[in-house]
Enzyme design. Structure first.
Site, PDB file in Angstrom:
ATOM      1  N   CYS A   1      -1.782  -4.298   8.363  1.00 50.89           N
ATOM      2  CA  CYS A   1      -1.317  -2.996   8.853  1.00 50.89           C
ATOM      3  C   CYS A   1      -0.630  -3.154  10.211  1.00 50.89           C
ATOM      4  O   CYS A   1       0.314  -2.423  10.520  1.00 50.89           O
ATOM      5  CB  CYS A   1      -2.478  -2.019   8.983  1.00 50.89           C
ATOM      6  SG  CYS A   1      -3.571  -2.018   7.556  1.00 50.89           S
TER       7      CYS A   1
ATOM      8  N   CYS B   1      -2.678   4.397   6.608  1.00 49.33           N
ATOM      9  CA  CYS B   1      -4.118   4.246   6.830  1.00 49.33           C
ATOM     10  C   CYS B   1      -4.452   4.354   8.317  1.00 49.33           C
ATOM     11  O   CYS B   1      -3.570   4.328   9.175  1.00 49.33           O
ATOM     12  CB  CYS B   1      -4.570   2.896   6.303  1.00 49.33           C
ATOM     13  SG  CYS B   1      -4.023   1.523   7.306  1.00 49.33           S
TER      14      CYS B   1
ATOM     15  N   CYS C   1       0.818  -1.217   0.000  1.00 52.79           N
ATOM     16  CA  CYS C   1       0.000   0.000   0.000  1.00 52.79           C
ATOM     17  C   CYS C   1       0.848   1.262   0.000  1.00 52.79           C
ATOM     18  O   CYS C   1       0.319   2.357  -0.190  1.00 52.79           O
ATOM     19  CB  CYS C   1      -0.913   0.011   1.232  1.00 52.79           C
ATOM     20  SG  CYS C   1       0.030  -0.067   2.765  1.00 52.79           S
TER      21      CYS C   1
ATOM     22  N   ASP D   1       2.346   2.517   2.577  1.00 47.39           N
ATOM     23  CA  ASP D   1       2.325   3.214   3.865  1.00 47.39           C
ATOM     24  C   ASP D   1       3.674   3.076   4.573  1.00 47.39           C
ATOM     25  O   ASP D   1       4.361   2.072   4.417  1.00 47.39           O
ATOM     26  CB  ASP D   1       1.211   2.648   4.757  1.00 47.39           C
ATOM     27  CG  ASP D   1      -0.157   3.022   4.210  1.00 47.39           C
ATOM     28  OD1 ASP D   1      -0.211   3.818   3.263  1.00 47.39           O
ATOM     29  OD2 ASP D   1      -1.157   2.520   4.734  1.00 47.39           O
TER      30      ASP D   1
HETATM   31 FE1  FES Z   1      -1.260   0.278   4.360  1.00 46.76          FE
HETATM   32 FE2  FES Z   1      -2.866  -0.219   6.299  1.00 46.76          FE
HETATM   33  S1  FES Z   1      -3.394  -0.042   4.244  1.00 46.76           S
HETATM   34  S2  FES Z   1      -0.732  -0.162   6.384  1.00 46.76           S
END
Ligand code: FES
Length: 143
Positions: free
Chosen positions: A102, A58, A33, A35
């Site tokens: 996550c 997120c 993602c 992140d």
């Molecule tokens: Fe990327 Fe949660 S969607 S860490």
């Protein structure tokens, strides 16, 4: 969809920021993602005296990093290394299955920061911390 605890840690994240002159800093990213989570530690006599985090990600990533900081603050390095993403999810009263990956980021951020601490002491962290799992598939959540 989200527990009250998740919503609370998302809306009021604890220990946000960056420790100046930290003893260990770890940054991990989720390749799926994009992140990013960064954790900094103040360690004295083998105890995590302070911890702060910054998460670009997120809501679940923010909530898991927030609760992870609470779970390791004041603990010995040994105990902090026992923190699993499963324990983080349990402490938040659960996460939706698609969000479990996550929480892996939170576990990895703690381990990356502790690894950095050992490296700064001239100690190879791998035998102590283990290999850091860069690939999110490791958690088996299927994301
Ligand atoms: Fe990327 Fe949660 S969607 S860490």
């Amino acid at each position: 969809m989200y527990s009250e605890k998740v919503m609370d840690h998302f809306a009021n994240p604890r220990n946000v920021g960056e420790i100046e002159n930290a003893d260990g800093v770890g940054e991990v990213g989720n390749p799926q993602c994009g992140d990013i989570m960064r954790m900094s530690l103040r360690i004295q006599n083998g105890v995590i005296e302070d911890v702060k985090f910054r998460t670009f990600g997120c809501g679940a990533a923010i909530a898991t990093s927030s609760i992870a900081t609470e779970m390791i603050k004041g603990k010995s390095i040994e105990d902090a290394l026992k923190l699993t993403n499963k324990a983080v999810v349990e402490a938040l009263d659960g996460l939706p299955p698609v969000k479990v990956h996550c929480s892996v980021l939170a576990e990895q951020a703690v381990k990356a920061a502790i690894s950095d601490y050992y490296r700064r002491q001239g100690v190879d962290p791998e035998p102590i911390v283990g290999k850091l799992e860069e690939d999110c598939h490791a958690c088996g959540c299927g994301v």
